[in-house]
Design an enzyme around this catalytic site. Structure first.
Site, PDB file in Angstrom:
ATOM      1  N   THR A 173      29.270  55.272  77.781  1.00 37.69           N
ATOM      2  CA  THR A 173      30.417  54.360  77.681  1.00 37.69           C
ATOM      3  C   THR A 173      31.388  54.645  78.822  1.00 37.69           C
ATOM      4  O   THR A 173      31.593  55.813  79.196  1.00 37.69           O
ATOM      5  CB  THR A 173      31.147  54.477  76.325  1.00 37.69           C
ATOM      6  OG1 THR A 173      32.338  53.676  76.365  1.00 37.69           O
ATOM      7  CG2 THR A 173      31.508  55.902  75.952  1.00 37.69           C
TER       8      THR A 173
ATOM      9  N   ALA B  49      20.956  58.640  79.423  1.00 45.92           N
ATOM     10  CA  ALA B  49      20.825  59.015  78.012  1.00 45.92           C
ATOM     11  C   ALA B  49      19.351  59.162  77.618  1.00 45.92           C
ATOM     12  O   ALA B  49      18.992  60.054  76.840  1.00 45.92           O
ATOM     13  CB  ALA B  49      21.502  57.958  77.141  1.00 45.92           C
TER      14      ALA B  49
ATOM     15  N   CYS C 106      29.186  24.343  61.372  1.00 47.88           N
ATOM     16  CA  CYS C 106      29.047  24.772  59.986  1.00 47.88           C
ATOM     17  C   CYS C 106      28.523  23.623  59.123  1.00 47.88           C
ATOM     18  O   CYS C 106      29.061  22.506  59.172  1.00 47.88           O
ATOM     19  CB  CYS C 106      30.409  25.234  59.492  1.00 47.88           C
ATOM     20  SG  CYS C 106      30.430  25.728  57.777  1.00 47.88           S
TER      21      CYS C 106
ATOM     22  N   HIS D 298      32.261  47.174  67.051  1.00 42.37           N
ATOM     23  CA  HIS D 298      32.496  45.860  67.675  1.00 42.37           C
ATOM     24  C   HIS D 298      31.591  44.769  67.110  1.00 42.37           C
ATOM     25  O   HIS D 298      31.349  43.769  67.775  1.00 42.37           O
ATOM     26  CB  HIS D 298      32.334  45.967  69.211  1.00 42.37           C
ATOM     27  CG  HIS D 298      33.403  46.808  69.853  1.00 42.37           C
ATOM     28  ND1 HIS D 298      33.276  47.368  71.119  1.00 42.37           N
ATOM     29  CD2 HIS D 298      34.625  47.183  69.413  1.00 42.37           C
ATOM     30  CE1 HIS D 298      34.361  48.038  71.410  1.00 42.37           C
ATOM     31  NE2 HIS D 298      35.205  47.957  70.396  1.00 42.37           N
TER      32      HIS D 298
HETATM   33  C1  BJW Z   1      24.556  54.914  81.258  1.00 42.20           C
HETATM   34  C2  BJW Z   1      23.293  54.527  81.591  1.00 42.20           C
HETATM   35  C3  BJW Z   1      22.265  55.284  81.054  1.00 42.20           C
HETATM   36  C4  BJW Z   1      24.585  53.162  82.566  1.00 42.20           C
HETATM   37  N1  BJW Z   1      22.546  56.299  80.253  1.00 42.20           N
HETATM   38  N2  BJW Z   1      24.824  55.930  80.466  1.00 42.20           N
HETATM   39  C5  BJW Z   1      45.450  50.494  74.728  1.00 42.20           C
HETATM   40  C6  BJW Z   1      45.566  50.531  76.098  1.00 42.20           C
HETATM   41  C7  BJW Z   1      45.157  49.436  76.882  1.00 42.20           C
HETATM   42  C8  BJW Z   1      44.650  48.266  76.298  1.00 42.20           C
HETATM   43  C9  BJW Z   1      44.524  48.236  74.929  1.00 42.20           C
HETATM   44  C10 BJW Z   1      44.931  49.328  74.168  1.00 42.20           C
HETATM   45  N3  BJW Z   1      44.662  49.015  72.854  1.00 42.20           N
HETATM   46  C11 BJW Z   1      44.116  47.781  72.797  1.00 42.20           C
HETATM   47  C12 BJW Z   1      44.024  47.276  74.036  1.00 42.20           C
HETATM   48  C13 BJW Z   1      43.467  45.930  74.403  1.00 42.20           C
HETATM   49  C14 BJW Z   1      41.961  45.913  74.474  1.00 42.20           C
HETATM   50  C15 BJW Z   1      41.523  46.922  75.546  1.00 42.20           C
HETATM   51  O1  BJW Z   1      41.068  48.008  75.274  1.00 42.20           O
HETATM   52  N4  BJW Z   1      41.632  46.543  76.810  1.00 42.20           N
HETATM   53  C16 BJW Z   1      41.242  47.447  77.927  1.00 42.20           C
HETATM   54  C17 BJW Z   1      39.889  46.991  78.494  1.00 42.20           C
HETATM   55  C18 BJW Z   1      42.317  47.375  78.952  1.00 42.20           C
HETATM   56  N5  BJW Z   1      41.355  46.221  73.190  1.00 42.20           N
HETATM   57  C19 BJW Z   1      41.206  45.272  72.244  1.00 42.20           C
HETATM   58  O2  BJW Z   1      41.620  44.138  72.393  1.00 42.20           O
HETATM   59  C20 BJW Z   1      40.541  45.689  70.950  1.00 42.20           C
HETATM   60  N6  BJW Z   1      41.262  45.261  69.812  1.00 42.20           N
HETATM   61  C21 BJW Z   1      42.445  45.796  69.489  1.00 42.20           C
HETATM   62  O3  BJW Z   1      42.955  46.670  70.156  1.00 42.20           O
HETATM   63  O4  BJW Z   1      42.988  45.274  68.328  1.00 42.20           O
HETATM   64  C22 BJW Z   1      44.361  45.572  68.072  1.00 42.20           C
HETATM   65  C23 BJW Z   1      45.148  44.412  68.636  1.00 42.20           C
HETATM   66  C24 BJW Z   1      45.122  43.223  67.961  1.00 42.20           C
HETATM   67  C25 BJW Z   1      45.871  42.163  68.456  1.00 42.20           C
HETATM   68  C26 BJW Z   1      46.570  42.317  69.652  1.00 42.20           C
HETATM   69  C27 BJW Z   1      46.515  43.525  70.333  1.00 42.20           C
HETATM   70  C28 BJW Z   1      45.800  44.589  69.814  1.00 42.20           C
HETATM   71  C29 BJW Z   1      39.178  44.992  70.808  1.00 42.20           C
HETATM   72  C30 BJW Z   1      38.209  45.396  71.855  1.00 42.20           C
HETATM   73  C31 BJW Z   1      36.909  44.591  71.701  1.00 42.20           C
HETATM   74  C32 BJW Z   1      35.917  44.868  72.821  1.00 42.20           C
HETATM   75  N7  BJW Z   1      34.868  43.896  72.755  1.00 42.20           N
HETATM   76  C33 BJW Z   1      33.743  43.990  73.673  1.00 42.20           C
HETATM   77  C34 BJW Z   1      32.846  42.740  73.500  1.00 42.20           C
HETATM   78  C35 BJW Z   1      32.067  42.862  72.195  1.00 42.20           C
HETATM   79  C36 BJW Z   1      31.177  41.697  71.959  1.00 42.20           C
HETATM   80  C37 BJW Z   1      30.076  41.563  72.986  1.00 42.20           C
HETATM   81  O5  BJW Z   1      29.296  42.484  73.254  1.00 42.20           O
HETATM   82  O6  BJW Z   1      29.968  40.477  73.524  1.00 42.20           O
HETATM   83  O7  BJW Z   1      32.993  45.189  73.411  1.00 42.20           O
HETATM   84  S1  BJW Z   1      34.254  44.223  75.352  1.00 42.20           S
HETATM   85  C38 BJW Z   1      32.905  45.278  75.818  1.00 42.20           C
HETATM   86  O8  BJW Z   1      33.443  46.579  76.192  1.00 42.20           O
HETATM   87  C39 BJW Z   1      32.104  45.497  74.525  1.00 42.20           C
HETATM   88  C40 BJW Z   1      31.819  46.963  74.596  1.00 42.20           C
HETATM   89  O9  BJW Z   1      31.540  47.465  73.294  1.00 42.20           O
HETATM   90  C41 BJW Z   1      33.088  47.536  75.190  1.00 42.20           C
HETATM   91  C42 BJW Z   1      32.944  48.879  75.797  1.00 42.20           C
HETATM   92  O10 BJW Z   1      32.052  48.852  76.857  1.00 42.20           O
HETATM   93  P1  BJW Z   1      31.054  50.074  77.084  1.00 42.20           P
HETATM   94  O11 BJW Z   1      30.131  50.192  75.942  1.00 42.20           O
HETATM   95  O12 BJW Z   1      31.840  51.280  77.437  1.00 42.20           O
HETATM   96  O13 BJW Z   1      30.184  49.552  78.303  1.00 42.20           O
HETATM   97  P2  BJW Z   1      30.479  49.568  79.880  1.00 42.20           P
HETATM   98  O14 BJW Z   1      29.616  48.557  80.506  1.00 42.20           O
HETATM   99  O15 BJW Z   1      31.926  49.502  80.162  1.00 42.20           O
HETATM  100  O16 BJW Z   1      30.012  51.026  80.349  1.00 42.20           O
HETATM  101  C43 BJW Z   1      28.648  51.409  80.375  1.00 42.20           C
HETATM  102  C44 BJW Z   1      28.574  52.865  80.784  1.00 42.20           C
HETATM  103  O17 BJW Z   1      27.223  53.271  80.674  1.00 42.20           O
HETATM  104  C45 BJW Z   1      29.003  53.122  82.232  1.00 42.20           C
HETATM  105  O18 BJW Z   1      29.919  54.207  82.250  1.00 42.20           O
HETATM  106  C46 BJW Z   1      27.695  53.509  82.941  1.00 42.20           C
HETATM  107  O19 BJW Z   1      27.885  54.483  83.968  1.00 42.20           O
HETATM  108  C47 BJW Z   1      26.911  54.075  81.791  1.00 42.20           C
HETATM  109  N8  BJW Z   1      25.457  53.994  81.933  1.00 42.20           N
HETATM  110  N9  BJW Z   1      23.386  53.393  82.466  1.00 42.20           N
HETATM  111  C48 BJW Z   1      23.869  56.577  80.007  1.00 42.20           C
HETATM  112  N10 BJW Z   1      20.974  54.970  81.378  1.00 42.20           N
HETATM  113 ZN    ZN Z   2      32.728  26.275  57.790  1.00 41.87          ZN
END
Ligand code: BJW
Ligand code: ZN
Length: 250
Positions: A188, A231, A147, A118
């Site tokens: 995650t 973790a 820019c 990401h």
């Molecule tokens: C602990 C802890 C400790 C706490 N130890 N653990 C198929 C089905 C449905 C939807 C889609 C699909 N395919 C695509 C989609 C759409 C969309 C999507 O997935 N939506 C769903 C949410 C419904 N995906 C996209 O749009 C992606 N692109 C794509 O598919 O391109 C193709 C396309 C193009 C054009 C049109 C359509 C499709 C892109 C996704 C980009 C995600 N971006 C973000 C922001 C990044 C920038 C930023 O940081 O600002 O990425 S969103 C955010 O979520 C970030 C993260 O990387 C990502 C995942 O989150 P993560 O890491 O899992 O964090 P949390 O907070 O959710 O969970 C934390 C966990 O830690 C929890 O479980 C806690 O319990 C645990 N925890 N303390 C261990 N100490």
């Molecule tokens: Zn530019």
């Protein structure tokens, strides 16, 4: 914490391992997660902050949020979980980190084989001409930075909803996933795709799938083993088992 004999054997012998990480691994460093009780998105809407539509609608708000996170991330340190993964890399012939995080903490902890799905919050680019900017350059601006070449708006080099993942990072991640015999899903919520498909692919291709999280996720029932906890506590324990077993057999 009970570690099964099967997992101990994998830790002792597997040559291809993947650690797939999310925001939870950085929580103990002080980087807020997205979802869950203290998650950022209990307070803000994801489409407003992490999409191109949101950025074009309200660039000042989105930039302010990223500038705030850039400052937090610049000040935090890798924790025991990141460090344990970096140490594992040195003991295993093929140990790959695939991260959804943009905070660069795996590399700062010493991991060298890291695929960032990401993007990376330390990089920025102009949405009009693509010119690249460092954080040092953009954090001086008041409001959305512009820019120097074309006056376009500058955005962080991260992947927003609706955007494609970087192709080379994605393809390398799929290859590593398909050849892994031990695959960890760590900190995650496993709900954001296509990243969340990787643990499922790993298992379908024969990997032993281990999840580490204080809370169950949609992946939990498909995991071979669920290690419930943080973790920063569990990964050092796994490293000790891995290291001790390989030292003895070396
Ligand atoms: C602990 C802890 C400790 C706490 N130890 N653990 C198929 C089905 C449905 C939807 C889609 C699909 N395919 C695509 C989609 C759409 C969309 C999507 O997935 N939506 C769903 C949410 C419904 N995906 C996209 O749009 C992606 N692109 C794509 O598919 O391109 C193709 C396309 C193009 C054009 C049109 C359509 C499709 C892109 C996704 C980009 C995600 N971006 C973000 C922001 C990044 C920038 C930023 O940081 O600002 O990425 S969103 C955010 O979520 C970030 C993260 O990387 C990502 C995942 O989150 P993560 O890491 O899992 O964090 P949390 O907070 O959710 O969970 C934390 C966990 O830690 C929890 O479980 C806690 O319990 C645990 N925890 N303390 C261990 N100490
Ligand atoms: Zn530019």
């Amino acid at each position: 914490m009970i570690i099964s004999e099967r997992l101990k054997t994998c830790l002792a012998t597997a040559t291809h391992m993947v650690a797939f990480t999310g925001a939870g691994i950085s929580a103990e460093s002080g980087v807020p997660t997205f979802r869950g009780a203290d998650g950022i998105w209990n307070k803000m809407r994801p489409e407003e902050l992490a999409s191109m539509d949101g950025f074009l609608r309200n660039p000042d708000l989105v930039w302010e949020w990223y500038a705030h996170r850039k400052r937090i991330i610049a000040e935090v340190q890798p924790n025991a979980g990141h460090v344990a993964l970096a140490r594992m890399e040195r003991c295993v012939p093929d140990f790959i980190v695939i991260t959804q995080n943009i905070d660069n903490l795996h590399r700062r902890a010493g991991s060298t084989k890291v695929h960032e799905l990401h993007g990376n919050i330390e990089r920025n680019y102009c949405i009009a001409c693509g010119r690249r900017y460092s954080n040092e350059e953009v954090l001086k601006a008041v409001g959305v930075p512009r820019c120097a070449a074309c006056n376009g708006k500058i955005r962080p080099d991260v992947v927003w909803f609706g955007e494609m993942l970087p192709e080379d990072e994605w393809e390398a991640s799929v290859r590593a996933t398909e050849s892994a015999s031990l695959f960890f899903s760590i900190g995650t919520s496993a709900v954001v795709y296509p990243a969340a498909s990787l643990p499922v692919t790993a298992k379908a291709r024969g990997a032993y799938l281990v999840e580490i999280n204080p809370e169950p996720t949609p992946l939990t029932e498909r995991a071979d083993e669920f290690l419930q906890g943080s973790a920063g506590t569990i990964l050092p324990l796994l490293y000790d088992i891995l290291h001790d077993a390989r030292k003895v057999s070396a």
